[in-house]
Motif scaffolding. Structure first.
Motif, PDB file in Angstrom:
ATOM      1  N   ASN A   9       0.876  -1.276  -0.035  1.00 49.53           N
ATOM      2  CA  ASN A   9      -0.018   0.069  -0.085  1.00 49.53           C
ATOM      3  C   ASN A   9       0.756   1.313   0.246  1.00 49.53           C
ATOM      4  N   ILE A  10       0.695   2.169  -0.973  1.00 49.14           N
ATOM      5  CA  ILE A  10       1.417   3.511  -1.045  1.00 49.14           C
ATOM      6  C   ILE A  10       0.454   4.382  -0.055  1.00 49.14           C
ATOM      7  N   SER A  11      -0.699   4.276   0.026  1.00 54.22           N
ATOM      8  CA  SER A  11      -1.807   5.152   0.656  1.00 54.22           C
ATOM      9  C   SER A  11      -2.790   4.412   0.718  1.00 54.22           C
ATOM     10  N   GLU A  12      -3.738   5.000   1.536  1.00 58.26           N
ATOM     11  CA  GLU A  12      -5.198   4.288   1.598  1.00 58.26           C
ATOM     12  C   GLU A  12      -5.972   4.162   0.398  1.00 58.26           C
ATOM     13  N   THR A  13      -5.462   4.968  -0.674  1.00 60.16           N
ATOM     14  CA  THR A  13      -6.386   4.933  -1.950  1.00 60.16           C
ATOM     15  C   THR A  13      -5.346   4.254  -2.930  1.00 60.16           C
ATOM     16  N   GLU A  14      -4.117   4.241  -2.829  1.00 64.72           N
ATOM     17  CA  GLU A  14      -3.030   3.784  -3.841  1.00 64.72           C
ATOM     18  C   GLU A  14      -2.273   2.387  -3.645  1.00 64.72           C
ATOM     19  N   GLY A  15      -2.365   1.595  -4.372  1.00 69.82           N
ATOM     20  CA  GLY A  15      -1.622   0.233  -4.274  1.00 69.82           C
ATOM     21  C   GLY A  15      -0.471   0.163  -5.252  1.00 69.82           C
ATOM     22  N   GLU A  16       0.645  -0.708  -4.990  1.00 65.75           N
ATOM     23  CA  GLU A  16       1.772  -0.949  -6.006  1.00 65.75           C
ATOM     24  C   GLU A  16       1.709  -2.408  -6.053  1.00 65.75           C
ATOM     25  N   LEU A  17       1.880  -2.813  -7.276  1.00 63.10           N
ATOM     26  CA  LEU A  17       2.145  -4.243  -7.544  1.00 63.10           C
ATOM     27  C   LEU A  17       3.609  -4.389  -8.345  1.00 63.10           C
ATOM     28  N   ILE A  18       4.550  -4.962  -7.638  1.00 62.48           N
ATOM     29  CA  ILE A  18       5.902  -5.126  -8.216  1.00 62.48           C
ATOM     30  C   ILE A  18       5.896  -6.693  -8.871  1.00 62.48           C
ATOM     31  N   LEU A  19       6.083  -6.876  -9.988  1.00 62.39           N
ATOM     32  CA  LEU A  19       5.901  -7.962 -10.715  1.00 62.39           C
ATOM     33  C   LEU A  19       7.250  -8.166 -11.708  1.00 62.39           C
ATOM     34  N   TYR A  20       8.164  -8.742 -10.964  1.00 61.30           N
ATOM     35  CA  TYR A  20       9.560  -8.906 -11.635  1.00 61.30           C
ATOM     36  C   TYR A  20       9.766 -10.505 -11.799  1.00 61.30           C
ATOM     37  N   GLY A  21      10.299 -11.039 -13.073  1.00 57.94           N
ATOM     38  CA  GLY A  21      10.778 -12.284 -13.184  1.00 57.94           C
ATOM     39  C   GLY A  21       9.641 -13.100 -13.783  1.00 57.94           C
ATOM     40  N   GLN A  22       9.780 -14.435 -13.692  1.00 58.90           N
ATOM     41  CA  GLN A  22       9.066 -15.323 -14.677  1.00 58.90           C
ATOM     42  C   GLN A  22       7.678 -15.747 -13.871  1.00 58.90           C
ATOM     43  N   ILE A  23       6.529 -15.530 -14.849  1.00 56.59           N
ATOM     44  CA  ILE A  23       5.237 -15.624 -14.438  1.00 56.59           C
ATOM     45  C   ILE A  23       4.968 -17.293 -14.449  1.00 56.59           C
TER      46      ILE A  23
END
Length: 382
Positions: A9-23
């Motif tokens: 969570n970056i703030s109450e209204t904003e989130g972050e998804l870090i997607l690195y590497g193989q799926i």
């Protein structure tokens, strides 16, 4: 083993998804115990962000499992938050499916995007009908990918299919022209290079395996900028030149610690592959020993497995030497017995020449039995 994504969570209204590497669809067998299906855990982690209105997805991935990518795509499309995708290096293969789920896609100016036809890995033996079914599945998968691309790019199915047929590597500008990217950012440099064997492209310290692709991106002396697309053979011819350029541009890597610090993801992948190879080798060694164990003494089998590890070939040789040693002890004891009897041989006692022939025959039988047992054949009997 960590997941290939990270939510926060970056703030109450904003989130972050870090997607690195193989799926991937599920954790490998050597991973820690716990949730085995990645899609289930991804859903839980996304819900844990709460009622956010904006999600930023930072992606640096060479692709992977298309079904896992489709599952993530569905979760992102169904989420009420506005999704902004930022390409921080590479978005190739199945990773481009995730771009289609974004409301806005931004790319660093020297990022790399690649689309291609789906691939199927096969093991075993198949007839024509089996292979035709595989082809039908690949056609269906390609259609599903194209449908996602259409909603993002506005291109026709025919145009997108042609791009995929080419295994198309694109710069940020080219991807923007094709509709995959909405905005280019100029204030960040992507560090990228190819490994010597041209199997991995390392982008921002993340190694992406390109062994399943027919083409490779190549780079100018400016880190990360794509120069042109070439076949792996042509890239290999330029390998020595690129290495010299790399060493002149910076300090060369001289030990393992420097390699770990510079390319941590690549080192982790190499360790995982080494573990898999070691386990498979040991499993095969034990299996081959078990196949000939009925022709070898239990003590020698136990020694070969655990005390002084050896392969089945060496075990068979050791067993042969052991049998030959017993035969020699018997002959020596028999000779001593004759000497004790004044050199008089029993009436039906075989001659020394006959004894030698019997011993040679026993040795030959021992070798044949060991080899037949190893090959799954039948033991010789007399």
């Amino acid at each position: 083993m960590n997941n290939f994504w990270e939510f926060r969570n970056i703030s109450e209204t904003e989130g972050e998804l870090i997607l690195y590497g193989q799926i991937a669809s599920s954790k490998p067998w050597w991973a820690d115990e716990g949730e085995g299906i990645y899609a289930n855990q991804f859903t839980k982690d996304l819900k844990a962000l709460g009622n956010i209105s904006h999600l930023v997805m930072r992606i640096n991935s060479g692709g992977g499992d298309v079904f896992a990518a489709n599952a993530i795509y569905a979760q992102l499309k169904a989420h009420p938050a506005k999704v902004t995708g930022i390409i921080e290096g590479v978005a190739a293969s199945a990773a481009t499916i995730l771009l289609a789920a974004c409301d806005i896609v931004k790319a660093w100016s020297n990022a790399t995007i690649m689309v291609h036809d789906p691939l199927a890995g096969l093991m075993g033996y198949y007839n024509k009908k089996d292979l035709e079914k595989v082809g039908d599945v690949l056609d269906t998968v390609k259609s599903s990918i194209i449908n996602g691309y259409i909603s993002k790019t506005g291109r026709t199915a025919e145009e997108l299919s042609a791009l995929m047929d080419q295994e198309k590597w694109m710069t940020a500008e080219e991807a923007m022209a094709e509709g995959f990217v909405d905005e280019i950012m100029d204030d960040v440099i992507v560090e990228a290079s190819m490994t010597k064997d041209n199997r991995f492209v390392v982008v921002n310290s993340i190694a992406h395996d390109l062994s399943g692709f027919n083409t490779r991106p190549t780079f100018t002396s400016a880190p990360g900028l794509i120069q042109s697309l070439q076949s792996p053979q042509n890239v290999a011819q330029q390998g020595s030149k690129n290495e010299n350029q790399k060493e002149s541009d910076g300090v060369p890597i001289t030990n393992i610690e420097e390699l770990k610090n510079e390319y941590p993801q690549l080192c982790n992948q190499l360790v995982e592959q080494a573990v898999k190879n070691a386990v498979e080798t040991e499993r095969n060694r034990m299996k081959e020993i078990d196949e000939i164990s009925n022709t070898v003494s239990p003590e020698l089998v136990n020694k070969a497995k655990y005390e002084e590890p050896m392969d089945a070939g060496k075990l068979a040789f050791m067993a042969l030497k052991e049998d030959a040693g017993r035969g020699e002890v018997f002959i020596q004891a028999r000779q001593q017995e004759l000497q004790n009897n004044g050199g008089v041989k029993p009436e039906n006692s075989p001659s020394d020449a006959d004894q030698k022939k019997v011993q040679e025959s026993a040795n030959i039988d021992a070798i044949a039995n060991a080899m037949n047992a190893r090959r799954g054949g039948t033991e010789l009997t007399k």
